[in-house]
Design an enzyme around this catalytic site. Structure first.
Site, mmCIF file in Angstrom:
data_model
loop_
_atom_site.group_PDB
_atom_site.id
_atom_site.type_symbol
_atom_site.label_atom_id
_atom_site.label_comp_id
_atom_site.label_asym_id
_atom_site.label_seq_id
_atom_site.Cartn_x
_atom_site.Cartn_y
_atom_site.Cartn_z
ATOM 1 N N GLY A 268 0.816 -1.210 0.000
ATOM 2 C CA GLY A 268 0.000 0.000 0.000
ATOM 3 C C GLY A 268 0.849 1.259 0.000
ATOM 4 O O GLY A 268 0.618 2.179 -0.778
ATOM 5 N N ASN A 272 9.044 5.550 4.747
ATOM 6 C CA ASN A 272 10.419 6.063 4.761
ATOM 7 C C ASN A 272 10.472 7.452 5.409
ATOM 8 O O ASN A 272 9.633 8.302 5.132
ATOM 9 C CB ASN A 272 10.941 6.193 3.330
ATOM 10 N N GLU A 305 0.879 5.861 7.552
ATOM 11 C CA GLU A 305 2.294 6.089 7.219
ATOM 12 C C GLU A 305 2.824 7.296 7.994
ATOM 13 O O GLU A 305 3.945 7.299 8.473
ATOM 14 C CB GLU A 305 2.504 6.278 5.717
#
Ligand code: B3K
Ligand code: ZN
Length: 882
Positions: A268, A272, A305
């Site tokens: 998905g 980072n 994220e």
């Protein structure tokens, strides 16, 4: 000859790294076929490492083109280089610098791990072990270094050069048509969080001011022409940033936060540091091409994220066994975020449905593993529903047991104590133990024991003594290879519903269990809980809000379930009661159909659906969820053994038709009043209304009349947003309505140029019931818009066939299994991660009837007999056949 199973990696074998890498400087000269990477590593012996201990760096398909130690060439006798490792035989005693030059070919990297190209854009994926495909490194999460990355590329082809951290320098490389950029990330991080991106991308800029007044530049990079579809993702990002400050006191810590959307991506998205890379499916949205579900997914994945910045990046995992430390916690955080942005009960029901349909079967089948596994052959196969979704439930239980305030205090302590570290589940739990002053030793078993506990419940009301007794026992079904289990700590949120439908006040603490607020803590194999002064027989509403990831073996009388379906003050259990009633009936019907007998749906169940439908107090989204029948896979799971998917399908259709014929007028009325609002808004309330009207359409269409078909067609043709268009298209195709082909053609003509919208077109056809689907899927595999190298396409066509079309995947002629087995073998050559994921669709094969399970087994054996299967697929096929 078959490929060898890779050696097992075990948690108990963990040893700290022998060397530290404090600084990494990378110079990357980008080239499609020959990118050169010069990595300069500042190394030193870790405490306790003897002088002269060899330094062994990881590699994967690498070729070494240069090597220097402290600036000097190394003689060939001083090192050993192979594609998968670089060993410096006797490194210096004092800190030293190693300069490694490698060359990689991004264009031929079809595994999409390491450095690859997606539609011409260079990008990387390093989690879990992709950095070693870029340079030799101590590629393990407990080696934290500060990275400086210099990128160089031709300016015309790659005007955008991005890496982690803040941009510190950029400019032309004089006289070469090339330019460069230098990025510096001051936060020490493991290699799996490294990223670079380079290409010709459009930038959508925005900014965010943090709680302490720091200005952060936000950018979303997409292919040119897609800029207008980034608004929702950007809005979701800003809301996530604010929410994490307000809810958990977490601020962002760099000057810039970049997101890049690419179309070829194994997963998905990826967190980072400062440079999230996304599958564009979780970034791009507009009403014309994205459904309400897409909008909700984008919001959740962007948040997920972003939240990793603290739970994952600032505090990372010591080793990959601790994956749930970052994933379970971050899923919990994103679920809480979505619950705050939307309707909490609706979100909870959606999350639990997902858990039950994905994680429960995993935990009950050959791929079962604990939330923290103790052994793996290929870590990429452990990014599972158990680690993510059950991992999130474990965190949620901690909150339930500790209470919101203590939970927050424990989490604050975790952030304070472990910031900048690579740590473990034990360290995480210790923070909550310290904050709460309790021992979580037994609770920790949730991380170590696979299998879904079954809680068996029986109740007894004694009118004379005015007592209500609840007998509770727990059992974890045996999982092969797992030691006998010990009792888990199971928080059971509950209420006693009085005859008037209201929750009774429980004056005196019950006997027999620890209880806090409205939570009974089940911590022994067996506990009897007695409530006193209960004036009349209550209905027990147990596991409210799904307070623990367990199966309840509780057999309330149908009247009790009906009462709960109408009255339970807990919206989750209200929904659950409707589902349980439907499920019981579906299992009965499927059993009859399997025997070749006929059967009719229960009048009571049909009536309950009617009451839900006409209940004006229910919010539309909740109503739509309550009116959603358990999926065929869910029903199969409930049946558990000897499953005949045709009988399951027939049962579900029969109940749908019965509800339709009984309540058709009500559905039609609902459709008539659900007038389309002007303009589309993705907010939860509008989405809820659309969900309900599309639910009504689903039932109304089941009539199969010409009127119904005309109405569905009309809704399809006049839809002004993707949610309504796709809902109608799905009915036209799955119910094989007269204008099915015309609808598909029209859709294609409209969305041909939009790859994500075409994924829905592939998926709708792949999930259509009916014998002709298999041939259609085969034909679609050669369609010009299909691309076997694009993971989204494989998931849309093949994975959705294998997981979303049980009757065709498990065809009695074996052709469905054969198609998937063949495809796995084909895809495995180019992209092992996508292949092994597709292979997991066989995981429930033993639950099928003997004829089908034999066919599934022979398809699996065919995969297993392949000589050069990837480590990923070998691991899955071995475990699935075990
Ligand atoms: N951490 C990544 C998943 C990486 C998968 C590697 N096979 C995305 C996420 O969970 O946020
Ligand atoms: Zn994650």
């Amino acid at each position: 000859m078959r490929s060898e199973t890779a050696p097992a990696i075990r948690l108990e074998d963990y040893r700290p790294p022998a060397y530290r890498i404090d600084k990494v400087h990378l110079n990357v000269l980008l080239d499609p076929a020959a990118t050169e990477i010069t990595a300069t590593l500042s190394l030193s012996r870790a405490e306790g490492t003897r002088e002269g201990t060899p330094l062994v760096l990881d590699g994967d398909e690498l070729s070494l083109t240069g090597l220097k130690l402290n600036g000097q060439d190394l003689p060939e006798t001083a090192y050993a280089a192979a594609a998968d490792r670089l060993e410096i035989l006797t490194p210096p005693a004092a800190p030293f610098e190693l300069t490694i030059v490698t060359q990689v070919n991004p264009d031929s990297n079809t595994k999409l791990m390491g450095l690859f190209r997606s539609s011409g854009t260079y990008c990387t994926q390093c989690e879990a072990e992709g950095f070693r495909r870029i340079t030799y490194f101590l590629d393990r999460p407990d080696v934290l270094a500060v990275y400086t990355t210099r990128l160089e590329a031709p300016k015309a082809e790659c005007p955008v050069l991005l890496a982690n951290g803040n941009l510190v320098e950029e400019g032309p490389v004089e006289g070469s048509g090339r330019h460069y950029a230098v990025w510096h990330d001051p936060h020490p991080k493991p290699a799996y969080l490294f990223a670079l991106v380079a290409g010709d991308l459009a930038r959508v800029p925005d900014s965010f001011t943090t709680a302490s007044g720091k200005e952060v530049a936000l950018n979303i990079y997409v292919e040119h022409g897609k800029e207008t579809r980034c608004g929702w993702a950007m809005d979701s990002l800003k809301r996530s940033m604010r929410w994490d400050e307000e809810t958990f006191g977490r601020e962002y810590d760099l000057d810039v936060f970049n997101i890049v959307a690419v179309s070829d991506f194994n997963m998905g998205a990826m967190e980072n540091k400062g440079l999230n890379v996304f599958n564009d499916k979780y970034v791009l949205a507009d009403p014309e091409t994205a459904t309400d579900q897409d909008y909700a997914n984008i919001e959740a994945v962007i948040a997920h994220e972003y939240f990793h910045n603290w739970t994952g990046n600032r505090i990372t995992c010591r080793d990959w066994f601790q994956l749930c430390l970052k994933e379970g916690l971050t899923v919990f955080r994103d679920q809480e975020f979505s619950a705050d942005m939307r309707s909490r009960p609706v979100k909870r029901i959606a999350d639990v449905s997902l858990l039950k349909s994905h994680q429960f079967p995993e935990d009950a089948g050959p791929l079962a593993h604990p939330v923290r596994p103790r052994l793996y052959h290929e870590i990429n196969n452990f990014y599972t529903a158990t680690v993510y979704e059950k991992g999130a439930e474990v965190v949620r239980m901690l909150k339930t047991l500790l209470g919101a305030e203590t939970f927050r205090a424990g989490l604050d302590l975790y952030f304070q104590r472990h910031d900048g570290e690579a740590t473990t589940i034990e360290a995480f739990l210790a923070c909550f133990e310290d904050a709460a002053g309790i021992d979580l030793g037994q609770f920790a078993l949730w991380y170590d024991q696979a299998g879904t506990p079954v809680v068996t419940v029986s109740t007894r009301y004694d009118p004379e003594r005015q007592t209500f007794s609840v007998s509770l026992s727990q059992e974890i079904p045996p999982v092969p290879g797992q030691a006998p289990t010990k009792p888990a700590v199971i928080p059971l949120r509950f209420g006693l519903i009085g005859p008037n439908g209201e929750d009774m006040d429980i004056e005196a603490a019950p006997e027999g269990a620890r209880i806090s607020g409205d939570v009974i803590v089940l911590e022994k194999t067996h506990q009897d809980v007695t409530f006193r002064n209960i004036a009349s027989a209550p209905v027990l509403s147990l596991l409210r809000g799904f307070s623990a990831p367990v199966r309840l073996d509780h057999k309330p009388r149908p009247e009790e379930l009906q009462f709960q379906a109408a009255q339970d003050s807990d919206p989750f259990n209200r929904w659950q009661a409707v589902q349980t009633l439907a499920m019981q009936d579906l299992v009965r019907l499927a059993g009859e159909f399997r025997k070749g007998a006929d059967a009719t749906p229960s009048e009571d169940v049909i009536r309950v659906f009617g009451s839900v439908l006409t209940d004006t107090s229910l919010d539309p989204a909740l109503k739509a969820q309550a009116l959603t029948l358990p999926s065929e896979a869910d029903i199969a799971q409930e049946i558990g053994k000897n499953v005949d998917p045709d009988a399951v399908h027939a049962a579900r259709q029969r109940l749908r038709q019965a509800v339709s014929s009984q309540h058709g007028d009500a559905f039609l009325a609902l459709l008539a009043t659900a007038s389309r609002e002007d303009g589309y808004s993705p907010d939860a309330a509008s989405a809820g209304k659309r969900a309900l009207s599309n639910r009504a359409l689903y039932y109304y269409a089941a009539e199969g009349s010409a009127d119904a078909a005309a109405l569905v067609w009309d809704r399809y043709a006049s839809a002004d947003n993707m949610t309504d268009r796709l809902a109608a298209l799905t009915l036209l195709v799955h119910d094989h309505m007269p204008r099915e082909t015309e609808a598909l053609d029209l859709y294609k003509a409209r969305h041909e140029s939009n790859s994500l919208a075409m994924d829905k077109w592939f998926m709708t056809q792949a999930t259509a019931p009916g014998d002709e689907t298999l041939a259609k899927v085969r034909a679609l595999m050669t369609h010009p818009l299909y691309d076997a190298g694009n993971p989204n396409k494989v998931r849309a066509l093949l994975q959705s066939f294998a997981t979303g079309n049980p009757t065709q995947f498990a065809r009695k002629d074996g052709a469905g299994f054969a198609l998937i087995a063949e495809s796995v073998l084909e895809i495995d050559k180019r992209n092992p991660q996508v292949a092994s994921r597709l292979l997991t669709s066989f995981r429930s094969w033993r639950a099928l009837d003997p004829q089908r399970s034999a066919l599934a087994e022979s398809a699996l054996l065919r995969v297993s007999s392949c000589e050069d299967l990837s480590r990923d697929s070998r691991d899955i096929v071995d475990r699935t056949l075990q």
